[in-house]
Design a protein around this motif. Structure first.
Motif, PDB file in Angstrom:
ATOM      1  N   ALA A   1       0.809  -1.223   0.000  1.00 45.10           N
ATOM      2  CA  ALA A   1       0.000   0.000   0.000  1.00 45.10           C
ATOM      3  C   ALA A   1       0.839   1.267   0.000  1.00 45.10           C
ATOM      4  O   ALA A   1       0.555   2.207  -0.732  1.00 45.10           O
ATOM      5  N   GLY A   2       1.883   1.333   0.822  1.00 50.26           N
ATOM      6  CA  GLY A   2       2.632   2.568   0.940  1.00 50.26           C
ATOM      7  C   GLY A   2       3.923   2.627   0.149  1.00 50.26           C
ATOM      8  O   GLY A   2       4.618   3.643   0.174  1.00 50.26           O
ATOM      9  N   LEU A   3       4.253   1.563  -0.573  1.00 52.46           N
ATOM     10  CA  LEU A   3       5.572   1.477  -1.190  1.00 52.46           C
ATOM     11  C   LEU A   3       5.776   2.429  -2.358  1.00 52.46           C
ATOM     12  O   LEU A   3       6.907   2.630  -2.791  1.00 52.46           O
ATOM     13  N   SER A   4       4.709   2.999  -2.888  1.00 46.80           N
ATOM     14  CA  SER A   4       4.877   3.950  -3.995  1.00 46.80           C
ATOM     15  C   SER A   4       4.969   5.385  -3.497  1.00 46.80           C
ATOM     16  O   SER A   4       4.975   6.321  -4.302  1.00 46.80           O
ATOM     17  N   ASP A   5       5.058   5.574  -2.177  1.00 48.56           N
ATOM     18  CA  ASP A   5       5.160   6.915  -1.591  1.00 48.56           C
ATOM     19  C   ASP A   5       6.345   6.948  -0.626  1.00 48.56           C
ATOM     20  O   ASP A   5       6.179   6.853   0.592  1.00 48.56           O
ATOM     21  N   PRO A   6       7.573   7.052  -1.142  1.00 46.61           N
ATOM     22  CA  PRO A   6       8.762   7.004  -0.277  1.00 46.61           C
ATOM     23  C   PRO A   6       8.776   8.069   0.801  1.00 46.61           C
ATOM     24  O   PRO A   6       9.248   7.824   1.921  1.00 46.61           O
ATOM     25  N   GLY A   7       8.268   9.267   0.489  1.00 42.20           N
ATOM     26  CA  GLY A   7       8.277  10.335   1.488  1.00 42.20           C
ATOM     27  C   GLY A   7       7.479   9.966   2.723  1.00 42.20           C
ATOM     28  O   GLY A   7       7.930  10.170   3.855  1.00 42.20           O
ATOM     29  N   ALA A   8       6.276   9.414   2.517  1.00 45.67           N
ATOM     30  CA  ALA A   8       5.447   9.006   3.648  1.00 45.67           C
ATOM     31  C   ALA A   8       6.095   7.871   4.412  1.00 45.67           C
ATOM     32  O   ALA A   8       6.081   7.839   5.649  1.00 45.67           O
ATOM     33  N   VAL A   9       6.673   6.918   3.674  1.00 44.36           N
ATOM     34  CA  VAL A   9       7.327   5.785   4.331  1.00 44.36           C
ATOM     35  C   VAL A   9       8.482   6.260   5.200  1.00 44.36           C
ATOM     36  O   VAL A   9       8.617   5.864   6.362  1.00 44.36           O
ATOM     37  N   ARG A  10       9.329   7.140   4.670  1.00 48.57           N
ATOM     38  CA  ARG A  10      10.490   7.601   5.431  1.00 48.57           C
ATOM     39  C   ARG A  10      10.099   8.462   6.623  1.00 48.57           C
ATOM     40  O   ARG A  10      10.831   8.529   7.611  1.00 48.57           O
TER      41      ARG A  10
END
Length: 201
Positions: A104-113
């Protein structure tokens, strides 16, 4: 020259590379096997199905066994539909929960980091929550030779593990948004309880 070197450095990050690849196509489809392994054990229960993913933050897991179930996320709302039981449950996902869901979140690196400490190897991405949580202790993503997730392991604070193995990744030219907002046959997608007018007085 400095900007060029910076771009090269960013491009060498597995998380950024994966996110860029996932965003290149309108949607993705794959087969999956999910194994739940209780803490202290080496084997667990296994389920199979098909998964669909589309940026941003849309994912659907369709289980092929019994009971017939679909788990889907469309942004910040998650839905679990059990067709055999005739039930549909929806809930709002906190950002930290959304980002830890497989794919779900892997296409949004900023949110993940912003939510996780990220450790990266040549074909591995490990996420550890910045805030300690009993529900989530660690997420490990292993990439296949195609650069797409081959295995995702989600471990909670007690040591229980959900292991997702993905295969046969393929791209889709188009996928209706309704795929990620499932409901029971003949009914509209269910809503979180606080959003359902029937629950508002």
């Amino acid at each position: 020259m400095g900007s060029f070197l910076l771009l090269l450095a960013l491009g060498s990050s597995p998380l950024e590379d994966l996110a860029a690849k996932l965003q290149q196509k309108p949607a993705w489809e794959a087969e999956f096997v999910q194994t739940f392994v209780p803490a202290g054990l080496s084997k667990g229960t296994e389920e199979k199905g098909r998964v669909w993913f589309a940026h941003p933050s849309r994912v659907r897991f369709e289980y092929t066994g019994k009971p017939r179930r679909v788990f889907a996320v469309d942004g910040a709302i998650a839905r679990m539909v059990d067709f055999d039981a005739g039930t549909c449950h929806a809930s709002h996902l906190p950002e930290e929960t959304w980002a830890s869901l497989p794919l779900a979140g892997l296409s949004d690196p900023g949110a993940v980091r912003s939510l996780f400490q990220v450790e990266e190897g040549p074909a591995t991405i490990t996420l550890v929550p910045r805030q300690e949580s009993q529900e989530l202790a660690r997420v490990e993503v292993k990439l296949g030779s195609d650069g797409l997730p081959h295995q995702v392991v989600v471990e909670d604070g007690s040591g229980n593990r959900n292991v997702f193995r993905f295969s046969q990744w393929r791209t889709l030219l188009r996928l209706e948004a309704s795929v990620f907002s499932p409901g029971l046959p003949g009914q509209a997608p269910c809503l979180p309880r606080d959003d359902n007018p029937a629950n508002q007085r």
